[in-house]
Design a protein around this motif. Structure first.
Motif, PDB file in Angstrom:
ATOM      1  N   ALA A  77       0.842  -1.277  -0.007  1.00  0.00           N
ATOM      2  CA  ALA A  77      -0.010   0.074  -0.103  1.00  0.00           C
ATOM      3  C   ALA A  77       1.004   1.334  -0.064  1.00  0.00           C
ATOM      4  O   ALA A  77       0.696   2.184  -0.739  1.00  0.00           O
ATOM      5  N   ALA A  78       1.981   1.213   0.757  1.00  0.00           N
ATOM      6  CA  ALA A  78       2.832   2.452   0.644  1.00  0.00           C
ATOM      7  C   ALA A  78       3.648   2.687  -0.480  1.00  0.00           C
ATOM      8  O   ALA A  78       3.737   3.920  -0.973  1.00  0.00           O
ATOM      9  N   VAL A  79       3.852   1.756  -1.041  1.00  0.00           N
ATOM     10  CA  VAL A  79       4.292   1.761  -2.564  1.00  0.00           C
ATOM     11  C   VAL A  79       3.430   2.271  -3.509  1.00  0.00           C
ATOM     12  O   VAL A  79       3.567   3.294  -4.384  1.00  0.00           O
ATOM     13  N   THR A  80       2.362   1.641  -3.432  1.00  0.00           N
ATOM     14  CA  THR A  80       1.370   2.055  -4.591  1.00  0.00           C
ATOM     15  C   THR A  80       0.724   3.293  -4.597  1.00  0.00           C
ATOM     16  O   THR A  80       0.068   3.904  -5.459  1.00  0.00           O
ATOM     17  N   ALA A  81       0.595   3.629  -3.128  1.00  0.00           N
ATOM     18  CA  ALA A  81      -0.108   5.296  -3.107  1.00  0.00           C
ATOM     19  C   ALA A  81       0.981   6.146  -3.717  1.00  0.00           C
ATOM     20  O   ALA A  81       0.446   7.139  -4.222  1.00  0.00           O
ATOM     21  N   ASP A  82       2.126   5.699  -4.163  1.00  0.00           N
ATOM     22  CA  ASP A  82       3.222   6.698  -4.837  1.00  0.00           C
ATOM     23  C   ASP A  82       3.116   8.270  -4.371  1.00  0.00           C
ATOM     24  O   ASP A  82       2.851   9.029  -5.154  1.00  0.00           O
ATOM     25  N   LEU A  83       3.415   8.306  -3.195  1.00  0.00           N
ATOM     26  CA  LEU A  83       3.246   9.637  -2.363  1.00  0.00           C
ATOM     27  C   LEU A  83       4.865  10.246  -2.623  1.00  0.00           C
ATOM     28  O   LEU A  83       5.781   9.071  -2.671  1.00  0.00           O
ATOM     29  N   PRO A  84       5.152  11.231  -2.084  1.00  0.00           N
ATOM     30  CA  PRO A  84       6.675  11.627  -2.022  1.00  0.00           C
ATOM     31  C   PRO A  84       7.253  10.856  -0.992  1.00  0.00           C
ATOM     32  O   PRO A  84       6.505  10.115  -0.211  1.00  0.00           O
ATOM     33  N   ALA A  85       8.592  10.767  -1.071  1.00  0.00           N
ATOM     34  CA  ALA A  85       9.372   9.910  -0.153  1.00  0.00           C
ATOM     35  C   ALA A  85       9.163  10.001   1.182  1.00  0.00           C
ATOM     36  O   ALA A  85       8.837   9.108   1.922  1.00  0.00           O
ATOM     37  N   ARG A  86       9.025  11.388   1.656  1.00  0.00           N
ATOM     38  CA  ARG A  86       8.719  11.575   3.306  1.00  0.00           C
ATOM     39  C   ARG A  86       7.546  10.943   3.670  1.00  0.00           C
ATOM     40  O   ARG A  86       7.501  10.046   4.558  1.00  0.00           O
ATOM     41  N   GLN A 126      11.913 -12.200   8.250  1.00  0.00           N
ATOM     42  CA  GLN A 126      12.756 -12.091   7.017  1.00  0.00           C
ATOM     43  C   GLN A 126      11.248 -11.433   6.069  1.00  0.00           C
ATOM     44  O   GLN A 126      11.691 -10.647   5.342  1.00  0.00           O
ATOM     45  N   ILE A 127      10.199 -11.879   6.725  1.00  0.00           N
ATOM     46  CA  ILE A 127       9.105 -11.216   5.806  1.00  0.00           C
ATOM     47  C   ILE A 127       9.011  -9.828   5.974  1.00  0.00           C
ATOM     48  O   ILE A 127       8.770  -9.145   5.128  1.00  0.00           O
ATOM     49  N   MET A 128       9.213  -9.313   7.347  1.00  0.00           N
ATOM     50  CA  MET A 128       9.223  -8.191   7.618  1.00  0.00           C
ATOM     51  C   MET A 128      10.456  -7.250   6.594  1.00  0.00           C
ATOM     52  O   MET A 128      10.134  -6.079   6.112  1.00  0.00           O
ATOM     53  N   GLY A 129      11.624  -7.999   6.833  1.00  0.00           N
ATOM     54  CA  GLY A 129      12.590  -7.426   6.019  1.00  0.00           C
ATOM     55  C   GLY A 129      12.462  -7.274   4.239  1.00  0.00           C
ATOM     56  O   GLY A 129      12.829  -6.359   3.902  1.00  0.00           O
ATOM     57  N   GLU A 130      11.908  -8.327   3.965  1.00  0.00           N
ATOM     58  CA  GLU A 130      11.587  -8.294   2.438  1.00  0.00           C
ATOM     59  C   GLU A 130      10.603  -7.001   2.069  1.00  0.00           C
ATOM     60  O   GLU A 130      10.629  -6.285   1.291  1.00  0.00           O
ATOM     61  N   ALA A 131       9.525  -6.719   2.990  1.00  0.00           N
ATOM     62  CA  ALA A 131       8.525  -5.794   2.723  1.00  0.00           C
ATOM     63  C   ALA A 131       9.025  -4.552   3.019  1.00  0.00           C
ATOM     64  O   ALA A 131       9.042  -3.743   2.172  1.00  0.00           O
ATOM     65  N   ASN A 132      10.240  -4.510   3.974  1.00  0.00           N
ATOM     66  CA  ASN A 132      10.919  -2.969   4.009  1.00  0.00           C
ATOM     67  C   ASN A 132      11.946  -2.483   3.027  1.00  0.00           C
ATOM     68  O   ASN A 132      11.768  -1.631   2.322  1.00  0.00           O
ATOM     69  N   ARG A 133      12.406  -3.772   2.469  1.00  0.00           N
ATOM     70  CA  ARG A 133      13.308  -3.651   1.262  1.00  0.00           C
ATOM     71  C   ARG A 133      12.450  -3.264   0.022  1.00  0.00           C
ATOM     72  O   ARG A 133      12.665  -2.572  -0.849  1.00  0.00           O
ATOM     73  N   ARG A 134      11.198  -3.808  -0.093  1.00  0.00           N
ATOM     74  CA  ARG A 134      10.353  -3.462  -1.007  1.00  0.00           C
ATOM     75  C   ARG A 134      10.169  -1.778  -1.145  1.00  0.00           C
ATOM     76  O   ARG A 134      10.045  -1.235  -2.249  1.00  0.00           O
ATOM     77  N   VAL A 135       9.788  -1.360  -0.086  1.00  0.00           N
ATOM     78  CA  VAL A 135       9.488   0.039  -0.173  1.00  0.00           C
ATOM     79  C   VAL A 135      10.924   0.954  -0.520  1.00  0.00           C
ATOM     80  O   VAL A 135      10.603   1.766  -1.161  1.00  0.00           O
ATOM     81  N   LEU A 136      11.956   0.477   0.258  1.00  0.00           N
ATOM     82  CA  LEU A 136      12.917   1.206   0.098  1.00  0.00           C
ATOM     83  C   LEU A 136      13.615   0.848  -1.261  1.00  0.00           C
ATOM     84  O   LEU A 136      14.091   2.133  -1.940  1.00  0.00           O
ATOM     85  N   HIS A 138      11.845   0.747  -3.977  1.00  0.00           N
ATOM     86  CA  HIS A 138      10.821   1.512  -4.759  1.00  0.00           C
ATOM     87  C   HIS A 138      11.281   3.060  -4.747  1.00  0.00           C
ATOM     88  O   HIS A 138      11.522   3.757  -5.765  1.00  0.00           O
ATOM     89  N   LEU A 139      11.680   3.468  -3.505  1.00  0.00           N
ATOM     90  CA  LEU A 139      12.105   4.944  -3.758  1.00  0.00           C
ATOM     91  C   LEU A 139      13.643   5.172  -4.224  1.00  0.00           C
ATOM     92  O   LEU A 139      13.804   6.080  -4.805  1.00  0.00           O
ATOM     93  N   GLU A 140      14.316   4.101  -4.049  1.00  0.00           N
ATOM     94  CA  GLU A 140      15.789   4.352  -4.471  1.00  0.00           C
ATOM     95  C   GLU A 140      15.677   4.248  -6.078  1.00  0.00           C
ATOM     96  O   GLU A 140      16.414   5.307  -6.752  1.00  0.00           O
ATOM     97  N   ALA A 141      14.955   3.542  -6.491  1.00  0.00           N
ATOM     98  CA  ALA A 141      14.769   3.527  -8.114  1.00  0.00           C
ATOM     99  C   ALA A 141      14.287   4.907  -8.783  1.00  0.00           C
ATOM    100  O   ALA A 141      14.468   5.321  -9.743  1.00  0.00           O
TER     101      ALA A 141
END
Lengths: 188, 188
Positions: A77-86, A126-136, A138-141
DNA sequence: ACCTGAACACCGTTCAAGT
DNA sequence: ACCTGAACACCGTTCAAGT
């Protein structure tokens, strides 16, 4: 969690009763409560609890059955909302903290398990870690993240903030702390 | 710590022996070790330990007798070195983490006591808090700090990082985590 | 195959009896 | 005034006896 053969009816019943009771007692008294009390209130002998859950963390893990789904959903949800990084990071970190403090004392246990593959709740970390990496990722890209930040370390920092908040006697607002971390992560 | 009347010789001797033994056992087994073992190895009855130190934290507090001085000294050193904000904070935060993790499990206890005036180690937390504020104030006066950062929250964040590192099974490097926080604190 | 509950070890804490 | 150590309550953990 390999399916294995189905449990005997009485075993299944006890297993479910223990998990349900643990959910209640953990919520009441925190993750470090007496296991004896759980067995007592579940109406089973202490040996039965140990047969199903050899360690306290195995029981915690059983409680977090549908937890993983909620974590992944919030990250998505955080990724698809597509809000500013902050805004993206603040939203995600806030739900991170909420998920990791599901019971009093849980945050510290989860943090300790992050680097302990032998822990029964390592999989959840690990699931938490993957979810976190997913968000980061996305922003890094999108070039909104400072270079050189390690997702694992970000998880540890947020986990630390959650632990401190969780173990504090007073009701702390995590957001000002999360904002400092967010400021340290985003490009301006 | 009001002086009070001097202790009887045997009491004094036991007190010192307990503190010295606790220092060894805490270092060996961490802050959550058995108090019985300390009493046993100190050669006193369990009642004697309780008479001098009604709670575990009271014993921890006694161990940190010269700790406060070292903390204040390091904060002062960080300020007088007069380095750029990033270097100042990194140096200070590194010694912060070192001081707060004096024994395994100590970081979490210190963090929990930060907002608990009834804790015997609350005084030590306040000293740490004042030292931390001293460093941050110095940087703020030079305009090198983002506005609106609360020193108490900074202490909680660093304490959280220390706790996670302390409770981890592997030997983590705190510096990358501290750098994120530093980036979130300084003006560019 | 699973459950029960007695049994054991250990720990924190108290307190009556001693000096 | 202080110390000792037995005593108590509680908890985690194991295991022999049952079904």
């Amino acid at each position: 969690m390999p399916a294995g053969r189905p449990m005997r009816a009485d075993a299944r019943r006890n297993y479910d009763k223990i998990v349900a009771t643990a959910r209640v007692v953990f919520a009441e008294r925190g993750t470090d409560c007496s296991l004896d009390e759980i067995a007592r209130r579940a109406g089973v002998g202490p040996g039965t609890l140990y047969r199903h859950f050899p360690t306290r963390e195995a029981l915690v893990d059983a409680l977090m059955k549908d937890w993983a789904g909620r974590v992944v959903r919030d990250a998505e949800a955080a990724v698809t909302a597509d809000l500013p990084a902050r805004a993206t990071l603040m939203t995600w970190f806030e739900s991170f903290v909420e998920h990791i403090t599901l019971h009093r004392g849980a945050a510290a246990k989860l943090c300790a398990a992050m680097d302990d593959p032998s822990s029964p709740i390592f999989g959840k970390c690990q699931i938490m870690g993957e979810a976190n990496r997913r968000v980061l990722d996305h922003l890094e890209a999108r070039g909104e993240l400072r270079p050189g930040v390690d997702a694992q370390n970000v998880m540890r920092i947020i986990g630390g903030i959650a632990s401190v908040t969780d173990s504090s006697r007073v009701d702390l607002d995590v957001r000002p702390m999360l904002e400092v971390v967010v400021d340290g992560l985003v490009t301006d």
